[in-house]
Design an enzyme around this catalytic site. Sequence first.
Site, PDB file in Angstrom:
ATOM      1  CD  GLU A 195      33.058  -7.789   2.563  1.00  0.00           C
ATOM      2  OE1 GLU A 195      32.458  -8.086   3.615  1.00  0.00           O
ATOM      3  OE2 GLU A 195      32.673  -6.877   1.814  1.00  0.00           O
ATOM      4  CD  GLU A 319      30.753  -0.757   0.083  1.00  0.00           C
ATOM      5  OE1 GLU A 319      31.231  -1.535   0.910  1.00  0.00           O
ATOM      6  OE2 GLU A 319      31.226  -0.583  -1.052  1.00  0.00           O
ATOM      7  NE  ARG A 369      32.409   4.399  -4.856  1.00  0.00           N
ATOM      8  CZ  ARG A 369      32.521   3.099  -4.931  1.00  0.00           C
ATOM      9  NH1 ARG A 369      31.746   2.414  -5.754  1.00  0.00           N
ATOM     10  NH2 ARG A 369      33.384   2.447  -4.188  1.00  0.00           N
ATOM     11  CG  ASP A 398      36.394   0.202  -3.395  1.00  0.00           C
ATOM     12  OD1 ASP A 398      37.289   0.070  -2.559  1.00  0.00           O
ATOM     13  OD2 ASP A 398      35.405  -0.547  -3.461  1.00  0.00           O
ATOM     14  CD  GLU A 420      40.715   1.242   4.221  1.00  0.00           C
ATOM     15  OE1 GLU A 420      40.164   1.844   5.172  1.00  0.00           O
ATOM     16  OE2 GLU A 420      40.085   0.495   3.449  1.00  0.00           O
ATOM     17  CD  GLU A 426      37.530  -5.350  -3.298  1.00  0.00           C
ATOM     18  OE1 GLU A 426      38.070  -4.777  -2.347  1.00  0.00           O
ATOM     19  OE2 GLU A 426      36.327  -5.208  -3.593  1.00  0.00           O
TER      20      GLU A 426
HETATM   21  C1  GCV Z   1      34.593  -4.531   3.507  1.00  0.00           C
HETATM   22  C2  GCV Z   1      34.770  -2.416  -1.297  1.00  0.00           C
HETATM   23  C3  GCV Z   1      34.783  -3.906  -1.137  1.00  0.00           C
HETATM   24  C4  GCV Z   1      33.987  -4.345   0.060  1.00  0.00           C
HETATM   25  C5  GCV Z   1      34.547  -3.638   1.299  1.00  0.00           C
HETATM   26  C6  GCV Z   1      34.440  -2.134   1.050  1.00  0.00           C
HETATM   27  C7  GCV Z   1      35.032  -1.334   2.194  1.00  0.00           C
HETATM   28  O1  GCV Z   1      33.511  -1.980  -1.672  1.00  0.00           O
HETATM   29  O2  GCV Z   1      34.319  -4.492  -2.303  1.00  0.00           O
HETATM   30  O3  GCV Z   1      34.104  -5.723   0.194  1.00  0.00           O
HETATM   31  O4  GCV Z   1      33.843  -4.006   2.447  1.00  0.00           O
HETATM   32  O5  GCV Z   1      35.156  -1.799  -0.115  1.00  0.00           O
HETATM   33  O6  GCV Z   1      36.161  -0.938   2.043  1.00  0.00           O
HETATM   34  O7  GCV Z   1      34.369  -1.117   3.173  1.00  0.00           O
END
Ligand code: GCV
Length: 725
Positions: A195, A319, A369, A398, A420, A426
């Site tokens: 991912e 999520e 959010r 994010d 983190e 991304e």
């Molecule tokens: C692993 C974002 C990313 C997701 C990721 C999420 C997270 O939303 O797009 O792919 O999921 O962060 O950090 O849990």
Amino acid sequence: MTSKHPDCRGLKRVCLRILLLAAWVCFFSLPKNAWGESGAEAWLRYAPLNEPAAKLYENAPAKIVLRGDSPVLRTAGQELARGLEQMLGRSFGSGSIAQDAFLLGKLSDVRTLDSKLKPPQVLKPDGFWLKTVRIHGAPSVIITAANDRGVLYGAFALLSKIARGESIASLDDLQQPYAAIRWVNQWDNLDGRIERGYGGASIFFEAGKVRSDLTRTGQYARLLASVGINGCTVNNVNAAPEVLDDNFIPQLARIAEALRPWGVQLSISVDLSSPKVIGGLQTFDPLDPLVAEWWRKKIDEIYRRIPDFAGVVIKADSEGRSGPSAYGRTHADAANVVARALKPHGGVVFYRAFVYNHHLDWHNLKNDRAKAAYDNFHPLDGEFDDNAIVQIKNGPIDFQVREPASPLFAGLHRTNEAIELQITQEYTGQQKHLCFLVPMWKEALDFDMRVGDQRTPVKDLVSGRVFHRPLGGFAGVANVGMDANWLGSPLAMANLYGFGRLAWNPNLTSEQIVDEWTRLMFGSDPVVVRTINDLQLRSWRVYENYTGPLGAGTLTNITGNHYDPAPESSENNGWGQWHRADHEGIGMDRTVATGTGFIGQYPPAVQKIYEPLAACPDELLLFFHHVPYSHVLQSGKTVIQHIYDSHYEGAEQAQDFIGEWKNLAGHIDEERYRDILARFEFQAGEAVRWRDTICHWIYQLSGIADQKGRLPKASQTAPLSNSKR
Ligand code: GCV
């Protein structure tokens, strides 16, 4: 004549053999590091030094002596021999006589040679001391530490010095890690996909199993160890419960074996519903004794197979993942049930603060959010066990190109925390664009939260220094893959290196980090070093310029690939990555006075920076305030003109990268030169696409033209007529 003629066939066979032999000879007579230019060796290329550089080490000790024995210590010795031999072109024997030697061992073992040896500070676990000494009158170099892993880190540090041409003639270098926790997270799925991975398939898994060949895992562990990373979570935080299946644990043990010689401990992500989904229980309620018992037995089983297992990462109630809310329990309840199972073995739980509702009502201007992490975790401060760590993304949304530091860092005084950071790009160009993230991470780590009106930079909060927490540190989402160069792009590897270096010492500057990296990756030709350092150091702001300036976010396609420009995708949905752009203005009002109140989550001194419109720094203005397009920034420009200018400037700067890179023709190997040139050419085109999409969109919304008349033809159409969306 055809090849059917018998003599001709014979001749062809002979020619073919000669050709094969020639190819074989050529291949094996290549300089030892030539194959490394694919990027596979990353910063551990150990390229042969040229004569003047090698002269600096002509009096270096002649052999390598290990004091003590352990797999990690042996790795340290082997790595040192490999690096020295490759760089200096001579062999370094082993032996037991301590004179004229590189001496590697724990302090307790090395001191048997000279009881007067005393490091200038008490060595912490993983810290090391490099010291030039005379033993029985002969010179030696000591690489020592409190534990074997520290010795390995010391060996890597010494090799790095030599690769960068630093003298080792009179060493006295003691380094200590800033925090105990320095982990990478991989978001690898068991089917082998990753991912948000942009560097190929998983190095750990394929088709639902652990790969039979884990060579790459060992190589990855070597890279991680070289920058002081001591833990690796191998599977996605969106965890498949099957990772805890009885028949999967022996497979995980194989990964742990590949990591172990490098002092990297295995960790896994687990799904909170596992006791029910794979355990056959009726519930996964964290307060149910049967559930606690299930976790205890499962974790005991893991430790039977993997005695140095580091712990687990948990994503819950986020999520679509299951979580404690299913039973009306808290995140602390959920973290603690697993933490208690790990405690007797010394393991830890990372519980992610990335918890938010992705079905927010976007019509409601008070919804936000950004508030979620603090709202969820601040009330639980003090309720997490001592071996649980709340893992907090650097910003409250994010991993956007620009976010303020999360207020939660300042909101947990009686809870361990870790920051983190996202190494995989991304939202920052997915390794197709150059975006060196260390300067961005430094801004978060150095941000002063003013807790209790004292200096409290985020780095001191997460390392546990401010509130004297037993644990704390750094987690980086890496997502390397099977591509030869790991992340899919050679220059992107600076982010993995930089994460490790910052986790080891967040006081290093971006300049220091990139300079080390460039020299290790490309050598010390001044033109090369100057050019690559400059490109890397500018790249984040350039990317921000042509994607999302003023803190509006990346304006990327948030419901799709997180890469293309698609500003409209942020609105009209519950994901909450809103920029609230309409006919009159843009930005999220997060003030206490009129907005969502998010700013109220910061300590008072920080509120004073963000709440008043006039004080708020331009670069975060649209993150905190909704303003008319005509609002005048501190820079003196209007918001709308800044948006136009920054997109045009960013696209030009991306174009300039090509010319800058071309200065390196003939200065570096052809393979990487061409590969990176093609990437810059692609990026420049993409920057124009971003510029035009965003400028077109903002013109249509605002109806205010660029003062410099630069808008592309297509956007000189009438602005959108709707006043509110
Ligand atoms: C692993 C974002 C990313 C997701 C990721 C999420 C997270 O939303 O797009 O792919 O999921 O962060 O950090 O849990």
